[in-house]
Motif scaffolding. Structure first.
Motif, PDB file in Angstrom:
ATOM      1  N   HIS A 141       0.843  -1.193   0.000  1.00 55.87           N
ATOM      2  CA  HIS A 141       0.000   0.000   0.000  1.00 55.87           C
ATOM      3  C   HIS A 141       0.876   1.241   0.000  1.00 55.87           C
ATOM      4  CE1 HIS A 141      -3.795  -2.121   0.543  1.00 55.87           C
ATOM      5  NE2 HIS A 141      -3.040  -3.002   1.163  1.00 55.87           N
TER       6      HIS A 141
ATOM      7  N   ALA B  91      -1.721   7.762  -1.472  1.00 54.62           N
ATOM      8  CA  ALA B  91      -2.327   8.308  -2.694  1.00 54.62           C
ATOM      9  C   ALA B  91      -2.913   9.679  -2.389  1.00 54.62           C
ATOM     10  CB  ALA B  91      -3.418   7.379  -3.197  1.00 54.62           C
TER      11      ALA B  91
ATOM     12  N   GLN C 126     -11.819   9.944  -1.899  1.00 54.99           N
ATOM     13  CA  GLN C 126     -10.899   9.319  -0.955  1.00 54.99           C
ATOM     14  C   GLN C 126     -11.449   8.106  -0.217  1.00 54.99           C
ATOM     15  OE1 GLN C 126      -9.287  12.186   1.748  1.00 54.99           O
ATOM     16  NE2 GLN C 126      -8.170  13.265   0.142  1.00 54.99           N
TER      17      GLN C 126
ATOM     18  N   TYR D 117     -10.242   4.546  -0.668  1.00 59.56           N
ATOM     19  CA  TYR D 117      -8.785   4.433  -0.583  1.00 59.56           C
ATOM     20  C   TYR D 117      -8.260   4.564   0.849  1.00 59.56           C
ATOM     21  CZ  TYR D 117      -8.650   4.825  -5.667  1.00 59.56           C
ATOM     22  OH  TYR D 117      -8.820   4.604  -7.009  1.00 59.56           O
TER      23      TYR D 117
ATOM     24  N   THR E 125      -4.635   5.266   0.534  1.00 61.39           N
ATOM     25  CA  THR E 125      -3.531   4.517  -0.060  1.00 61.39           C
ATOM     26  C   THR E 125      -4.051   3.752  -1.270  1.00 61.39           C
ATOM     27  OG1 THR E 125      -3.893   2.527   1.297  1.00 61.39           O
ATOM     28  CG2 THR E 125      -2.350   4.169   2.156  1.00 61.39           C
ATOM     29  N   GLN E 126      -3.151   3.434  -2.177  1.00 57.98           N
ATOM     30  CA  GLN E 126      -3.506   2.576  -3.298  1.00 57.98           C
ATOM     31  C   GLN E 126      -2.818   1.234  -3.114  1.00 57.98           C
ATOM     32  OE1 GLN E 126      -1.725   3.591  -7.163  1.00 57.98           O
ATOM     33  NE2 GLN E 126      -0.679   5.275  -6.120  1.00 57.98           N
ATOM     34  N   ASN E 127      -3.485   0.188  -3.548  1.00 56.50           N
ATOM     35  CA  ASN E 127      -2.939  -1.158  -3.468  1.00 56.50           C
ATOM     36  C   ASN E 127      -2.148  -1.398  -4.753  1.00 56.50           C
ATOM     37  OD1 ASN E 127      -2.389  -3.828  -2.910  1.00 56.50           O
ATOM     38  ND2 ASN E 127      -4.503  -4.389  -2.482  1.00 56.50           N
TER      39      ASN E 127
ATOM     40  N   GLY F  34      -2.690   1.706  -8.690  1.00 59.54           N
ATOM     41  CA  GLY F  34      -3.906   2.490  -8.827  1.00 59.54           C
ATOM     42  C   GLY F  34      -5.162   1.896  -8.219  1.00 59.54           C
ATOM     43  N   TRP F  35      -5.079   0.690  -7.689  1.00 59.00           N
ATOM     44  CA  TRP F  35      -6.263   0.062  -7.121  1.00 59.00           C
ATOM     45  C   TRP F  35      -6.582   0.640  -5.743  1.00 59.00           C
ATOM     46  CZ3 TRP F  35      -9.432  -3.652  -9.270  1.00 59.00           C
ATOM     47  CH2 TRP F  35      -9.032  -4.130 -10.514  1.00 59.00           C
ATOM     48  N   GLU F  36      -7.871   0.677  -5.442  1.00 53.20           N
ATOM     49  CA  GLU F  36      -8.311   1.136  -4.121  1.00 53.20           C
ATOM     50  C   GLU F  36      -7.689   0.274  -3.030  1.00 53.20           C
ATOM     51  OE1 GLU F  36     -12.530   0.655  -4.312  1.00 53.20           O
ATOM     52  OE2 GLU F  36     -12.779   2.276  -5.749  1.00 53.20           O
ATOM     53  N   ARG F  37      -7.458   0.864  -1.885  1.00 47.89           N
ATOM     54  CA  ARG F  37      -6.865   0.169  -0.747  1.00 47.89           C
ATOM     55  C   ARG F  37      -7.672  -1.071  -0.376  1.00 47.89           C
ATOM     56  NH1 ARG F  37      -7.138  -2.693   3.099  1.00 47.89           N
ATOM     57  NH2 ARG F  37      -6.012  -2.471   5.001  1.00 47.89           N
TER      58      ARG F  37
END
Length: 196
Positions: free
Chosen positions: A117, A120, A127, A130, A138-140, A157-160
């Motif tokens: 993570h 971001a 938000q 994320y 944060t991004q995963n 770029g993936w959501e946390r």
């Protein structure tokens, strides 16, 4: 050096690569070197568009537009650069071959996949998905590493809140991501953190 985080020689080399291989071109209002300078200044200092407007004497829309152009070129370059040295994985990695704990059990292993993570920066209205355990967005990010600790694939770029397995399945199934599937008989370790 302070503002763009690289020497003039490295900047010039990067600019030449982006111009010749990835078609970064000077436009009517801004040179390709200025575009790259703006891009690196934002990345290196975390500057906002308003700060760049003052620094580079360009409009906010010009800054945003050309940042996006350079980002697209650098993303294409990253896809070409972040790849295995030997796409056929023809030899057993030295770290496996020379360690009796791993040989012969992992002789067909060519690397490992894990997620991490990374902070971001997003507009407040985007938000929520994320936000992580520590209360910040944060991004995963999923990465594949070889045994020399070199990245061979990165997907960001993936959501946390997105599970590692979903990111892996998306990357491995969609050809646009250019995920290099192991050849027959070879494996990549997928490290899953069940408690994430």
């Amino acid at each position: 050096m302070i503002n763009i985080r690289m020497s003039k020689m490295v900047f010039t080399s990067l600019l030449r690569v982006l111009e010749t291989r990835y078609n970064l071109q000077t436009s009517r209002n801004i040179s390709s070197s200025e575009m790259l300078g703006i891009f690196l200044y934002i990345l290196g200092t975390g500057a906002k568009v308003s700060q760049c407007r003052e620094r580079f004497q360009k409009s906010g829309s010009t800054i945003s537009q050309h940042f996006a152009v350079v980002l697209e070129k650098v993303s294409r370059m990253a896809t070409d650069l972040i790849a295995p040295e030997d796409p056929f994985f023809s030899s057993i990695p030295e770290q496996i071959r020379n360690d009796s704990r791993y040989m012969p059990h992992f002789k067909d292993c060519i690397g490992a996949i894990d997620g991490t993570h990374i902070a971001a920066i997003l507009p407040p209205n985007e938000q929520i998905p994320y936000i992580g355990r520590k209360g910040i967005p944060t991004q995963n990010v999923m990465v594949v590493c070889d045994f020399n600790m070199c990245f061979t694939f990165v997907m960001a770029g993936w959501e946390r809140t997105t599970r590692d397995t979903r990111i892996f399945l998306d990357a491995s199934r969609d050809s646009k991501y250019k995920f290099l599937h192991p050849p027959n008989g070879k494996i990549i370790l997928l490290i899953l953190d069940i408690l994430k």
